[in-house]
Design an enzyme around this catalytic site. Structure first.
Site, PDB file in Angstrom:
ATOM      1  NE  ARG A  11      35.960  15.656 123.024  1.00 19.93           N
ATOM      2  CZ  ARG A  11      36.064  14.572 123.848  1.00 19.93           C
ATOM      3  NH1 ARG A  11      37.470  14.328 124.875  1.00 19.93           N
ATOM      4  NH2 ARG A  11      36.813  13.857 122.652  1.00 19.93           N
ATOM      5  CE1 TYR A  45      37.822   1.276 124.454  1.00 22.01           C
ATOM      6  CE2 TYR A  45      37.603   0.917 122.543  1.00 22.01           C
ATOM      7  CZ  TYR A  45      38.311   1.471 122.791  1.00 22.01           C
ATOM      8  OH  TYR A  45      38.740   2.855 122.693  1.00 22.01           O
ATOM      9  NE  ARG A  88      30.655  15.418 127.371  1.00 25.82           N
ATOM     10  CZ  ARG A  88      31.627  15.716 128.408  1.00 25.82           C
ATOM     11  NH1 ARG A  88      30.595  15.359 128.993  1.00 25.82           N
ATOM     12  NH2 ARG A  88      32.919  14.497 128.092  1.00 25.82           N
ATOM     13  NE  ARG A  95      33.951   8.954 118.267  1.00 23.44           N
ATOM     14  CZ  ARG A  95      34.806   8.741 119.036  1.00 23.44           C
ATOM     15  NH1 ARG A  95      35.466  10.114 119.830  1.00 23.44           N
ATOM     16  NH2 ARG A  95      35.165   7.996 120.306  1.00 23.44           N
ATOM     17  CG  ASP A 150      31.063   5.227 122.969  1.00 29.49           C
ATOM     18  OD1 ASP A 150      31.648   6.388 122.637  1.00 29.49           O
ATOM     19  OD2 ASP A 150      31.471   4.367 123.321  1.00 29.49           O
TER      20      ASP A 150
HETATM   21  O1  CP3 Z   1      29.231  12.326 116.090  1.00 33.17           O
HETATM   22  C1  CP3 Z   1      29.631  10.723 116.115  1.00 33.17           C
HETATM   23  O2  CP3 Z   1      30.835   9.943 115.197  1.00 33.17           O
HETATM   24  C2  CP3 Z   1      28.558   9.737 116.708  1.00 33.17           C
HETATM   25  C3  CP3 Z   1      28.778   9.766 118.079  1.00 33.17           C
HETATM   26  C4  CP3 Z   1      30.360   8.745 118.627  1.00 33.17           C
HETATM   27  C5  CP3 Z   1      30.946   8.632 119.612  1.00 33.17           C
HETATM   28  N1  CP3 Z   1      31.362   7.386 119.861  1.00 33.17           N
HETATM   29  C6  CP3 Z   1      30.177  10.077 120.993  1.00 33.17           C
HETATM   30  C7  CP3 Z   1      31.165   9.942 121.951  1.00 33.17           C
HETATM   31  C8  CP3 Z   1      31.300   7.531 117.562  1.00 33.17           C
HETATM   32  C9  CP3 Z   1      30.099   6.818 116.341  1.00 33.17           C
HETATM   33  C10 CP3 Z   1      31.223   6.847 118.522  1.00 33.17           C
HETATM   34  C11 CP3 Z   1      32.773   5.307 118.157  1.00 33.17           C
HETATM   35  C12 CP3 Z   1      33.303   5.185 119.785  1.00 33.17           C
HETATM   36  N2  CP3 Z   1      33.420   4.975 120.713  1.00 33.17           N
HETATM   37  C13 CP3 Z   1      34.708   4.791 118.910  1.00 33.17           C
HETATM   38  C14 CP3 Z   1      34.184   4.142 117.133  1.00 33.17           C
HETATM   39  C15 CP3 Z   1      35.197   5.371 116.447  1.00 33.17           C
HETATM   40  C16 CP3 Z   1      36.385   5.544 116.625  1.00 33.17           C
HETATM   41  O3  CP3 Z   1      36.724   6.712 116.891  1.00 33.17           O
HETATM   42  O4  CP3 Z   1      37.615   5.217 116.563  1.00 33.17           O
HETATM   43  C17 CP3 Z   1      35.441   4.442 119.839  1.00 33.17           C
HETATM   44  C18 CP3 Z   1      36.428   3.605 119.847  1.00 33.17           C
HETATM   45  C19 CP3 Z   1      34.371   4.730 120.871  1.00 33.17           C
HETATM   46  C20 CP3 Z   1      35.098   4.689 122.011  1.00 33.17           C
HETATM   47  C21 CP3 Z   1      35.300   6.110 123.051  1.00 33.17           C
HETATM   48  N3  CP3 Z   1      34.322   6.561 123.748  1.00 33.17           N
HETATM   49  C22 CP3 Z   1      36.206   6.087 123.501  1.00 33.17           C
HETATM   50  C23 CP3 Z   1      37.766   6.056 123.487  1.00 33.17           C
HETATM   51  C24 CP3 Z   1      35.924   7.975 124.048  1.00 33.17           C
HETATM   52  C25 CP3 Z   1      37.312   8.601 124.690  1.00 33.17           C
HETATM   53  C26 CP3 Z   1      37.919   9.805 123.981  1.00 33.17           C
HETATM   54  C27 CP3 Z   1      37.390  11.136 123.371  1.00 33.17           C
HETATM   55  O5  CP3 Z   1      37.220  10.694 121.901  1.00 33.17           O
HETATM   56  O6  CP3 Z   1      37.095  11.811 123.683  1.00 33.17           O
HETATM   57  C28 CP3 Z   1      35.024   8.170 124.086  1.00 33.17           C
HETATM   58  C29 CP3 Z   1      34.317   8.794 124.505  1.00 33.17           C
HETATM   59  C30 CP3 Z   1      33.302  10.152 123.263  1.00 33.17           C
HETATM   60  N4  CP3 Z   1      31.912   8.821 122.570  1.00 33.17           N
HETATM   61  C31 CP3 Z   1      33.308  11.279 123.085  1.00 33.17           C
HETATM   62  C32 CP3 Z   1      31.606  11.470 122.122  1.00 33.17           C
HETATM   63  C33 CP3 Z   1      31.286  12.644 121.338  1.00 33.17           C
HETATM   64  C34 CP3 Z   1      34.275  12.225 123.969  1.00 33.17           C
HETATM   65  C35 CP3 Z   1      33.176  12.642 124.682  1.00 33.17           C
HETATM   66  C36 CP3 Z   1      32.570  14.037 125.174  1.00 33.17           C
HETATM   67  O7  CP3 Z   1      33.675  14.376 125.798  1.00 33.17           O
HETATM   68  O8  CP3 Z   1      32.026  14.546 124.747  1.00 33.17           O
END
Ligand code: CP3
Length: 347
Positions: free
Chosen positions: A33, A155, A42, A29, A78
């Site tokens: 944010r 999910y 965003r 990540r 994602d």
């Molecule tokens: O920089 C990076 O790591 C690359 C991008 C990336 C995202 N999601 C973008 C994202 C990666 C590698 C992921 C993987 C991901 N997505 C996982 C596995 C990694 C982990 O944390 O265990 C999982 C479980 C998800 C599913 C997911 N996506 C959730 C549960 C959420 C909401 C919770 C949260 O963290 O906001 C997301 C949204 C998400 N995916 C965000 C980002 C940057 C937050 C986005 C935002 O609102 O701007």
């Protein structure tokens, strides 16, 4: 006899357990944010819009590379995207996270999943990989990624994030045939999706089985291992190293190794030395700073980085990372200091 050229990047060298300095570092990540330049984009675009827009996704992917000096870029996408072409209705809801409105409730829903070529539907992600690869020097590899079958299935079944995974385990226990059918479909889809990313230039892949630590070893062996291993067998044909990551996997580590991966990711609950011993020194290891350590006073944070480096004992095959993703309120400055400290300590 073929002579393999030495890796041009410290991260690829570590993934192949070649000796190399300094220890590579990147963060799960790392685009997100906590970065003001991410938040600026965003404000104008939803997450799904960004993932579908290779120019924007490329810009965001590169932000932490320029800002932090990390040793790899992870493509902005994602793990839930592949569910969309399979027929699930994905949205990211402010303050709630991902929501799948037509979640899988039973065997009939599994049978209804669309059997489609996801590589076509997810072409924008491959295009992002291509643009990112073109924008970076050869010393900085591009990490492609996908979720593992268990975590993606969870999910699809829960309809979003979960605490106890009741519906997931219920389907597993009540309808093992439907469970196996679902994971078999996911293995095909995720394998195709990752092959498309490698075809577009991804140098290394990470498979996120983030939530598999909710299972005990018997359930992992029975319901997950055959499928995850099938995925890793497909990935083995792609010719790039693969990182296999999960949270709370201390007791499952030998089984994760059996499933596959050149490098196994550790969360922060286990010492890196103990974790690596459980994995075996014939694999690389990634981790494992507590993401919350980035909120600690500088001296405390530094001590924890020192400790992890010491536990790696200079063995080839360590990729420095957090034990899970960067939290949204993380101070950017602390992240920068970790990169510099890892590089200095292992120069
Ligand atoms: O920089 C990076 O790591 C690359 C991008 C990336 C995202 N999601 C973008 C994202 C990666 C590698 C992921 C993987 C991901 N997505 C996982 C596995 C990694 C982990 O944390 O265990 C999982 C479980 C998800 C599913 C997911 N996506 C959730 C549960 C959420 C909401 C919770 C949260 O963290 O906001 C997301 C949204 C998400 N995916 C965000 C980002 C940057 C937050 C986005 C935002 O609102 O701007």
């Amino acid at each position: 006899m073929a002579v393999t050229a030495p890796s041009t990047s410290t991260l690829l060298a570590a993934a192949r357990r070649e000796p190399g300095r300094p220890t590579p570092v990147w963060f799960m990540r790392q685009a997100g944010r906590y970065l003001p330049e991410y938040r600026a984009i965003r404000e104008k675009h939803s997450l799904l819009e960004i993932c579908a827009n290779p120019q924007l996704a490329t810009e965001i992917t590169l932000q932490p590379v320029w800002r932090l000096g990390v040793d790899a870029a992870i493509v902005f996408a994602d793990i839930l995207l592949p569910l969309v072409p399979m027929g699930l209705d994905l949205a990211f809801v402010e303050g709630e996270g991902p929501v799948l409105r037509n979640r899988i409730r039973g065997p009939a829903d599994v049978a209804r999943l669309v059997d489609t070529n996801v590589a076509n539907a997810l072409a924008p992600v491959a295009e992002t990989v291509r643009l990112v690869r073109g924008a970076l020097p050869p010393t900085i590899p591009v990490i492609g990624f996908a979720g593992a079958p268990f975590t993606v299935a969870s999910y699809a079944i829960e309809g979003g994030s979960s605490r106890h995974f009741v519906e997931t385990k219920r389907l597993m226990y009540e309808h093992p045939d439907a469970w196996n059918a679902l994971l078999t479909k996911l293995v095909r889809v995720l394998g195709e999706y990752l092959a498309a990313q490698v075809g577009a230039g991804a140098d290394i892949i990470q498979v996120f089985d983030s939530w598999v630590g909710v299972l005990n070893a018997d359930d992992y062996r029975r319901y997950v291992l055959p499928h995850t291993r099938a995925l890793f067998t497909q990935l083995g044909l792609l010719g790039v190293p693969v990182i296999h990551f999960g949270v709370n996997t201390g007791e499952l580590l030998p089984l994760l190794v059996q499933a596959g991966g050149d490098v196994i990711g550790l969360d922060w609950r286990i010492g890196l030395d103990d974790g690596w011993r459980r994995i075996g020194f014939d694999r690389g290891v990634q981790g494992n700073l507590d993401p919350v350590a980035l909120f600690a006073p500088p001296a405390e944070l530094e001590a924890r980085v020192h400790d992890i480096i010491a536990r790696a004992e200079g063995r080839p095959g360590h990729i420095f990372n957090l034990g899970h993703g960067i939290l949204p309120t993380t101070p950017v400055d602390a992240v920068r200091r970790v990169v510099d400290l890892v590089h200095t300590l292992t120069a």
